[in-house]
Design an enzyme around this catalytic site. Structure first.
Site, PDB file in Angstrom:
ATOM      1  N   ASP A  67       0.101  10.844  22.654  1.00 30.28           N
ATOM      2  CA  ASP A  67       0.995  11.848  22.085  1.00 30.28           C
ATOM      3  C   ASP A  67       0.185  12.998  21.498  1.00 30.28           C
ATOM      4  O   ASP A  67      -0.986  12.859  21.174  1.00 30.28           O
ATOM      5  CB  ASP A  67       1.945  11.235  21.060  1.00 30.28           C
ATOM      6  CG  ASP A  67       1.310  10.117  20.231  1.00 30.28           C
ATOM      7  OD1 ASP A  67       0.079   9.978  20.269  1.00 30.28           O
ATOM      8  OD2 ASP A  67       2.056   9.400  19.570  1.00 30.28           O
ATOM      9  N   GLU A 126       6.829  13.010  17.344  1.00 21.78           N
ATOM     10  CA  GLU A 126       7.363  12.994  15.990  1.00 21.78           C
ATOM     11  C   GLU A 126       8.793  13.543  15.930  1.00 21.78           C
ATOM     12  O   GLU A 126       9.426  13.494  14.894  1.00 21.78           O
ATOM     13  CB  GLU A 126       6.463  13.809  15.053  1.00 21.78           C
ATOM     14  CG  GLU A 126       5.052  13.257  14.909  1.00 21.78           C
ATOM     15  CD  GLU A 126       5.001  11.919  14.169  1.00 21.78           C
ATOM     16  OE1 GLU A 126       6.033  11.520  13.595  1.00 21.78           O
ATOM     17  OE2 GLU A 126       3.941  11.281  14.174  1.00 21.78           O
TER      18      GLU A 126
END
Length: 373
Positions: A67, A126
């Site tokens: 990520d 997120e």
């Protein structure tokens, strides 16, 4: 200092919000192209990247996800390479995740794997969640792996230790957003208005009964309100109030209970206080469910290379990598980064960089020995 650690420091300087990782994407691409290998193929997807390294045989494809996004946190580490972006920080270790992925690309260029390797540099973990749309894209089906792997830094474990478990590792998670619409007025005449702050307080308290009185004590679930906003001045009755939170559970059954009871409580509060409440559930992050067959082979690889493996308990952490594991079997592990003074999402998080080369060595060895089903 290794090439991957240097790359991590470059990435740590430029944390960006989900789907705004333009500098991060450009830096990753520059670093990958510097390897100058004809076996490396780069494709763009929004602010992310698909990177394929051709294997010597190429009959199977290994996927690895990293990520990319940072968090809206002001960094307080004091590092020489601290964030240059005001109010933003890689406070969840995604810079470390990307550096490990870069190291795996470099290693597979220098010492080719038999299998193809596809690295998924995924934006917006997120929020609002980049894994699901990335896994639904045409590029994902073009590069679709036979098995999928990933990791997450764990400050509480020492460098050289990884931890995981078969089955559910991380919880299912959803965002929770509520807006209360009351009636404003003068603070001296509360009877003439409908105080959204009073309703807000009552709603917060009632939401805390959802888990304690509706979830089996042997199960696991969370309802947390993390943001409360209301009012403009001390002598004005607030006409609106907002609450933002998160709900988490270790099973679909428990998540259904959470959502149903929250809707019922809101309906009751609306009737009791004569208000209207807007309710919005955000994107759902599915449970991270590890494939025990691949995880067992990983445990063997950890022992072979001389590191430590720990079987851990499930965590209420949310991770949208769970969506990718619903498409392709694989697993995620915790990577020890030895920062006992700070936790994830804290402004002082400072992972031990030695863990980067540990992870590269470990996963590179695993990719060379794993039996892809």
């Amino acid at each position: 200092m290794s090439w991957a650690i240097e790359a991590r420091r470059q990435l740590h300087l430029i944390p960006e919000r989900g789907y705004e990782e333009f500098k991060t994407q450009a830096t990753l691409e520059q670093l990958i192209r510097s390897l100058e290998s004809p076996r490396v193929h780069i494709s763009h997807w929004r602010t992310g990247l698909f990177v394929r390294v051709d294997g010597l045989v190429g009959d199977k494809t290994i996927g690895y996800r990293a990520d990319m996004d940072g968090l809206p946190i002001t960094e307080e580490t004091g590092l020489e390479f601290a964030s240059l972006h005001e109010g933003m920080m890689h406070a969840c270790g995604h810079d470390v995740h990307m550096a490990i992925a870069l190291g795996l690309i470099k290693r597979s260029v220098e010492e080719p794997l038999d299998h193809n390797l596809v690295i998924f540099f995924q934006p917006a973990e997120e929020g609002p969640g980049g894994a699901e749309p990335m896994a639904m894209s045409e590029l994902f089906y073009h590069f679709r792996p036979d098995a999928m792997f990933g990791l997450h830094v764990a400050p509480e474990y020492p460098v050289g230790m990884v931890a995981s478990r078969p089955g559910v590792l991380f919880a299912s998670a959803r965002e929770l957003h509520m807006t209360i619409h009351g009636k404003g007025g003068h603070g001296a005449f509360p009877h003439a208005g409908i105080d959204a702050v009073i309703v807000q307080a009552a709603l917060i308290m009632q939401l805390q009964t959802v888990v304690s009185r509706n979830i089996d004590p042997m199960g696991s679930a969370v309802v947390s309100i993390g943001k409360v906003v209301a009012g403009t001045k001390e002598n004005i009755i607030a006409d609106t109030a907002k609450l933002d939170g998160t709900i988490r559970a270790l099973s679909d059954k428990e998540m259904v209970v959470l959502e149903r009871r929250i809707r019922q409580i809101i309906a009751g509060v609306e009737m009791t206080y004569n208000v209207h409440i807007d309710l919005e559930f955000g994107n759902r992050y599915h449970e991270v469910v590890n494939d025990e067959r691949y995880l067992y082979q990983f445990e063997e690889a950890v022992e072979e290379i001389g590191y430590s493996y720990k079987t851990c308990v499930p965590a209420m952490t949310g991770e949208d990598f769970g969506y990718m594991l619903k498409q392709v079997p694989g697993f995620m592990v915790w990577l020890g980064v030895n920062d006992m003074g700070s936790g994830l999402h804290q402004s002082t998080l400072n992972p031990d960089e030695r863990a980067i080369d540990v992870a590269i060595d470990l996963f590179d060895h695993y990719f060379r020995t794993v039996t892809i089903l």
